[in-house]
Design an enzyme around this catalytic site. Structure first.
Site, mmCIF file in Angstrom:
data_model
loop_
_atom_site.group_PDB
_atom_site.id
_atom_site.type_symbol
_atom_site.label_atom_id
_atom_site.label_comp_id
_atom_site.label_asym_id
_atom_site.label_seq_id
_atom_site.Cartn_x
_atom_site.Cartn_y
_atom_site.Cartn_z
ATOM 1 C CE LYS A 25 -2.798 0.972 3.692
ATOM 2 N NZ LYS A 25 -2.670 2.388 4.108
ATOM 3 N N GLY A 65 -4.685 8.139 4.985
ATOM 4 C CA GLY A 65 -3.813 9.072 5.695
ATOM 5 C C GLY A 65 -2.540 9.376 4.920
ATOM 6 N NE ARG A 95 -4.828 8.849 10.852
ATOM 7 C CZ ARG A 95 -4.439 7.964 9.943
ATOM 8 N NH1 ARG A 95 -5.321 7.451 9.102
ATOM 9 N NH2 ARG A 95 -3.189 7.577 9.875
ATOM 10 C CG ASP A 101 1.251 0.504 9.618
ATOM 11 O OD1 ASP A 101 0.875 1.375 10.437
ATOM 12 O OD2 ASP A 101 1.589 0.776 8.457
ATOM 13 C CE LYS A 143 0.537 5.118 12.753
ATOM 14 N NZ LYS A 143 1.254 5.862 11.729
ATOM 15 N NE ARG A 178 -1.945 -1.396 8.646
ATOM 16 C CZ ARG A 178 -1.660 -1.853 7.422
ATOM 17 N NH1 ARG A 178 -1.792 -3.136 7.151
ATOM 18 N NH2 ARG A 178 -1.245 -1.038 6.479
HETATM 19 C C1 S3P Z 1 3.076 5.164 6.153
HETATM 20 C C2 S3P Z 1 3.782 5.478 7.280
HETATM 21 C C3 S3P Z 1 3.327 5.137 8.628
HETATM 22 C C4 S3P Z 1 2.291 4.029 8.615
HETATM 23 C C5 S3P Z 1 1.232 4.241 7.583
HETATM 24 C C6 S3P Z 1 1.833 4.379 6.197
HETATM 25 C C7 S3P Z 1 3.601 5.618 4.854
HETATM 26 O O1 S3P Z 1 2.783 6.296 9.221
HETATM 27 O O2 S3P Z 1 1.683 3.889 9.883
HETATM 28 O O3 S3P Z 1 0.337 3.140 7.587
HETATM 29 O O4 S3P Z 1 3.155 5.094 3.806
HETATM 30 O O5 S3P Z 1 4.483 6.470 4.844
HETATM 31 P P1 S3P Z 1 3.741 7.354 9.983
HETATM 32 O O6 S3P Z 1 4.997 7.423 9.222
HETATM 33 O O7 S3P Z 1 3.036 8.662 9.972
HETATM 34 O O8 S3P Z 1 3.916 6.785 11.361
#
Ligand code: S3P
Length: 451
Positions: A23, A107, A136, A329, A356, A402
């Site tokens: 993803k 996010g 968020r 995650d 999250k 999740r």
């Molecule tokens: C992600 C970074 C992580 C992760 C999110 C995806 C990314 O978040 O928890 O599911 O793709 O850069 P953070 O870097 O803000 O902790």
């Protein structure tokens, strides 16, 4: 009506599969393809709700979808990566047109895209999304972007809707107050359009997919110790981007096979970037001895390999510090595994889990307790007294993909089964999850077992 799905303990998990595409890498691939000159082929783009939001977003700012052949089973079991399933015509680094963007539940899209948009003085954009996205925080990207010269507005100055008005940017040195790959990536995107170099200092290493992909597209990106340095760019030429299977999706079956006796599961073509695989180190400390990794080289700058997992007796361990961003995650799954481990597991330094898709400290502790686990939430983590595994019961996913999949795996490992309310949330990252779990619960033994 919200769905309720039962997950029963059916014994050992056995079989082979390729988890869905990554993803994080898919989001970046679509955005960097949109920034690129000409057409970019993406091989193995994830077909899930979150990454569909990103495709719609890049189209909204003017990128063209020249070819699209998304299907959750587009890449066959264990046969590696096939033909491109997506071709995107980019608008170039400075060609995004104004738009209202619906980020859905994503996010990563909410945090990364403004980095690219903020430095384009002709445009105005609004980013908004679902109920969960509206909780968020965006101040974590707004603060450093403003220091670079960006013009931004947010609800209560920290929540979506998030408005971006393009402005000339200049490079800065920024020490990330939290170890966040999303914030880092946002600033790396902004750096491409800024005047002078941008330096982002990380308190702890976080996933580095953006650095790898930008460098492969011709940007000047280098690491100096704990600092990522990016020079302004005139153009990006990604050409072709290959997306491996998602370690975070594979993680559900890695933990399931570890805690369900007799299991033997083979996961093909999984991304093994060391900034993503912290779960493996944690499981090793817990005594998981039946995990075999077969590296298969690099695809598009990302290491890929097969992971074969069997059952192990686990013991509790301490998780904190540098573990956290490398397994951010997967920490809910660590808590689940800890319920099956002898002794106490303590997770610390993970307050980010509260921000999250749901408050994953409160939601995981409540869910595992409802299933018979001895789990206490702390301010920045959890304390789990393991040993007896889980009885079973009912949980709510809280619309968090999740948590839905955590409940399903808990059901497969429990004594009585687990009912998950709103299992459909899994579609955000893993639309074929139930089918894959079912196939492993009914699978014949693999040849040449691990032990
Ligand atoms: C992600 C970074 C992580 C992760 C999110 C995806 C990314 O978040 O928890 O599911 O793709 O850069 P953070 O870097 O803000 O902790």
């Amino acid at each position: 009506m919200t769905d309720r799905t039962n997950f029963r303990p059916l014994g050992a998990l056995r079989g082979a599969l390729r988890p869905p595409a990554d993803k994080s890498i898919s989001h970046r691939a679509a955005m960097i393809a949109a920034m690129g000159e000409g057409e970019t082929d993406i091989v193995g783009y994830l077909d899930a709700a979150d990454t569909r939001s990103t495709l719609a977003a890049v189209q909204a700012v003017g990128a063209r979808l020249v070819h699209e052949e998304l299907a959750t089973d587009a890449v066959g079991e264990g046969d590696g990566l096939g033909a491109p399933n997506l071709r995107i015509g980019g608008v170039g680094l400075r060609g995004a047109r104004s738009a209202a963007i619906d980020v859905g539940n994503a996010g990563t899209l909410l945090r990364l895209l403004p980095g690219w948009l903020a430095g384009q003085p002709e445009g105005r954009w609004t980013l908004d999304g679902d109920e969960s996205i509206r909780r968020r925080p965006v101040d974590r990207v707004a603060d450093p972007l403003r220091r670079m010269g960006a013009r931004l507005a947010a609800r209560e100055d920290r929540l979506p809707p998030f408005e971006v008005e393009g402005a000339p940017l200049h490079g800065i040195t920024y020490e990330l107050p939290v170890a966040s790959a999303q914030v880092k990536s946002c600033l790396l995107f902004a750096a491409l359009l800024a005047e002078g170099e941008t330096r982002v200092v990380e308190p702890l290493p976080t996933r580095d997919h953006s650095e790898r992909m930008l460098a492969a597209a011709g940007a000047e990106v280098r690491r100096e110790g704990d600092t990522v340095v990016v020079a302004p760019a005139q153009r990006l030429e990604p050409g072709r981007i290959v997306v491996p299977a998602d370690f975070s999706s594979a993680a559900f079956f890695i933990v399931a096979a570890t805690i369900v006796p007799g299991s033997d599961v083979l996961l093909h073509d999984v991304g093994l970037n060391p900034t993503r695989t912290g779960l493996l180190a944690i499981l090793e400390r817990m005594g998981a001895a039946a995990i075999e990794i077969t590296p298969k080289g690099e695809e598009g700058g990302e290491p890929v390999g097969d992971i074969r997992v069997g059952h192990s007796e686990l013991r509790g361990c301490e998780v904190g510090g540098a573990d956290v961003p490398l397994a951010i995650d997967e920490l809910p799954l660590v808590a689940l595994a800890a319920c099956f481990a002898e002794g106490t597991t303590t997770i610390r330094d993970a307050v980010e889990l509260r921000r999250k898709e749901s408050d994953r400290i409160a939601v995981v502790a409540d869910a595992l307790r409802a299933l018979g686990g001895a789990v206490e939430a702390t301010e920045d983590g959890m304390v789990i007294e393991g040993g007896d595994g889980l009885r079973g019961g009912a949980i709510d996913s809280h619309g968090d993909h999740r948590i839905a999949m955590l409940g399903a795996i808990a059901g497969a490992a429990s004594s009585d089964g687990v009912e998950v309310r709103d299992m459909a949330a899994a579609d955000v990252s893993y639309p074929g999850f139930e089918v894959d779990l079912h196939s492993l619960q009914h699978g014949p033994p693999l040849r040449d077992p691990v032990h």
